[in-house]
Design a protein around this motif. Structure first.
Motif, PDB file in Angstrom:
ATOM      1  N   LEU A 155       0.711  -1.196   0.039  1.00 11.45           N
ATOM      2  CA  LEU A 155       0.049  -0.050   0.074  1.00 11.45           C
ATOM      3  C   LEU A 155       0.732   1.352   0.116  1.00 11.45           C
ATOM      4  O   LEU A 155       0.548   2.200  -0.769  1.00 11.45           O
ATOM      5  N   GLU A 156       1.714   1.192   0.629  1.00 15.85           N
ATOM      6  CA  GLU A 156       2.689   2.369   1.132  1.00 15.85           C
ATOM      7  C   GLU A 156       3.378   2.840  -0.525  1.00 15.85           C
ATOM      8  O   GLU A 156       3.608   4.000  -0.880  1.00 15.85           O
ATOM      9  N   LEU A 157       4.047   1.640  -0.988  1.00 10.99           N
ATOM     10  CA  LEU A 157       4.508   1.635  -2.352  1.00 10.99           C
ATOM     11  C   LEU A 157       3.690   2.303  -3.363  1.00 10.99           C
ATOM     12  O   LEU A 157       3.915   3.267  -4.202  1.00 10.99           O
ATOM     13  N   ALA A 158       2.345   1.672  -3.524  1.00  6.13           N
ATOM     14  CA  ALA A 158       1.087   2.537  -4.282  1.00  6.13           C
ATOM     15  C   ALA A 158       0.812   3.837  -4.093  1.00  6.13           C
ATOM     16  O   ALA A 158       0.961   4.657  -5.136  1.00  6.13           O
ATOM     17  N   LYS A 159       0.981   4.370  -2.785  1.00  3.79           N
ATOM     18  CA  LYS A 159       0.777   5.490  -2.335  1.00  3.79           C
ATOM     19  C   LYS A 159       2.031   6.542  -2.831  1.00  3.79           C
ATOM     20  O   LYS A 159       1.940   8.025  -3.188  1.00  3.79           O
ATOM     21  N   GLU A 160       3.198   5.782  -2.772  1.00  7.72           N
ATOM     22  CA  GLU A 160       4.280   6.953  -3.105  1.00  7.72           C
ATOM     23  C   GLU A 160       4.501   6.831  -4.931  1.00  7.72           C
ATOM     24  O   GLU A 160       4.959   8.062  -5.361  1.00  7.72           O
ATOM     25  N   PHE A 161       3.724   5.969  -5.537  1.00  5.91           N
ATOM     26  CA  PHE A 161       3.525   6.323  -6.703  1.00  5.91           C
ATOM     27  C   PHE A 161       2.661   7.257  -7.171  1.00  5.91           C
ATOM     28  O   PHE A 161       2.832   8.325  -8.102  1.00  5.91           O
ATOM     29  N   ILE A 162       1.748   7.481  -6.347  1.00  3.18           N
ATOM     30  CA  ILE A 162       0.761   8.443  -6.440  1.00  3.18           C
ATOM     31  C   ILE A 162       1.366   9.902  -6.065  1.00  3.18           C
ATOM     32  O   ILE A 162       1.257  10.815  -6.973  1.00  3.18           O
ATOM     33  N   SER A 163       2.178   9.865  -5.073  1.00  7.18           N
ATOM     34  CA  SER A 163       3.037  11.184  -4.739  1.00  7.18           C
ATOM     35  C   SER A 163       3.772  11.564  -5.667  1.00  7.18           C
ATOM     36  O   SER A 163       4.273  12.734  -6.065  1.00  7.18           O
ATOM     37  N   ARG A 164       4.395  10.329  -6.737  1.00 10.49           N
ATOM     38  CA  ARG A 164       5.419  10.914  -7.800  1.00 10.49           C
ATOM     39  C   ARG A 164       4.622  11.148  -9.047  1.00 10.49           C
ATOM     40  O   ARG A 164       5.146  11.007 -10.060  1.00 10.49           O
ATOM     41  N   SER A 165       3.344  11.327  -9.067  1.00  9.57           N
ATOM     42  CA  SER A 165       2.380  11.307 -10.034  1.00  9.57           C
ATOM     43  C   SER A 165       2.474  10.382 -11.273  1.00  9.57           C
ATOM     44  O   SER A 165       2.402  10.601 -12.312  1.00  9.57           O
ATOM     45  N   ALA A 166       2.758   9.047 -10.721  1.00 10.57           N
ATOM     46  CA  ALA A 166       2.806   7.927 -11.316  1.00 10.57           C
ATOM     47  C   ALA A 166       1.486   6.909 -11.218  1.00 10.57           C
ATOM     48  O   ALA A 166       1.414   6.146 -10.887  1.00 10.57           O
TER      49      ALA A 166
END
Length: 279
Positions: A155-166
């Motif tokens: 989940l944290e990895l998926a959220k980091e993709f959001i924060s990176r506009s990916a």
């Protein structure tokens, strides 16, 4: 002759210094080079009125330390007030202050952001730290298979993709967490909310509302469920659908009268109702 010589000197001074690096002025050209070289794009977002931006151009970029640190980067300068590519890029990545520097991967996802002025040595340290953090993120992605049963980690990895506009990469991961058997309910619920939020951030409002409805069909209680319902009302507002927003907020207050989020609704619902009454 003196006039000609003076004009020649001025012209030479107006040309970017050779030791200041080669700065591209087109995102398409920068992305093309980044893909060819598998390199990071360093974007200098500036405005003519920004004094600190000019100091960067005069003091930091020509410095040997910066030249060495940026030698493998694709350099791009865009004016945030050009009513074109620079303005669009600043809006897309929510740049609200200057100086701001974006580090973009070849697919234009965010490798890092640096804000504010710093002398060359300190700025180079900031650049290195930002790139190191991105390197760690890339390692986590490379080793993602080891997270198969680490649902919080996924989940944290998926959220980091959001924060990176990916967003495309986050969407795939979040959808798996909402459907995969064995995922803890709390992780599943947060994945639903994050998925709806990512759609809203991309202005894919219909998909965001559908995700909230799908979530509500699975679970209607808990913090993530409440945040998702509040998000639905906010999406209606973004769409300009005052009636939809009012109905959503009223339903929220009826379903969750003791939620701490009711205060957020009370701050906007009276104004929405006044505007509806005025129509």
């Amino acid at each position: 002759m003196k006039r000609i010589a003076l004009l020649a000197v001025i012209a030479l001074l107006a040309v970017p210094r050779a030791d200041a690096g080669i700065w591209l002025k087109s995102l398409a050209a920068a992305q093309k080079q980044a893909k060819e070289d598998n390199a990071i794009i360093f974007v200098d977002l500036f405005a003519d009125w920004c004094g600190w931006c000019h100091r960067f151009e005069q003091e930091v970029f020509p410095a040997e330390a910066f030249q060495k640190a940026s030698d493998d980067l694709v350099l791009l300068r865009l004016n945030t007030e050009d009513r074109g590519e620079g303005t669009d890029l600043a809006r897309k990545y929510q740049v609200t202050s200057l100086p701001t520097f974006l580090l973009l991967a070849p697919d234009l996802s965010v490798a890092g952001v640096i804000r504010g002025y710093a002398p060359a040595p300190q700025f180079v340290d900031m650049l290195k730290e930002t790139r190191d953090k991105y390197g760690l993120f890339q390692k986590r992605v490379k080793n993602e298979a080891s997270l198969a049963k680490d649902y919080p980690g996924r989940l944290e990895l998926a959220k980091e993709f959001i924060s990176r506009s990916a967003f495309d990469k986050s969407e795939v991961r979040l959808k798996k967490l909402t459907m995969e058997k064995g995922v803890p309910p709390s992780i599943r619920d947060e994945a639903y909310y994050q998925l709806a939020l990512s759609y809203a951030m991309q202005r894919k409002y219909d998909q965001g509302l559908k995700t909230v409805r799908d979530f509500s069909a699975v679970n209607k209680v808990g913090d993530a469920a409440e945040r998702a319902r509040l998000l639905a009302g906010q999406i209606y507002l973004q769409q300009g659908n005052l009636l939809g927003a009012a109905n959503e907020f009223r339903a929220f207050k009826k379903s969750y009268p003791n939620s701490p989020l009711v205060g957020n609704i009370d701050a906007v619902l009276p104004d929405i109702e006044r505007r509806l009454a005025g129509n």
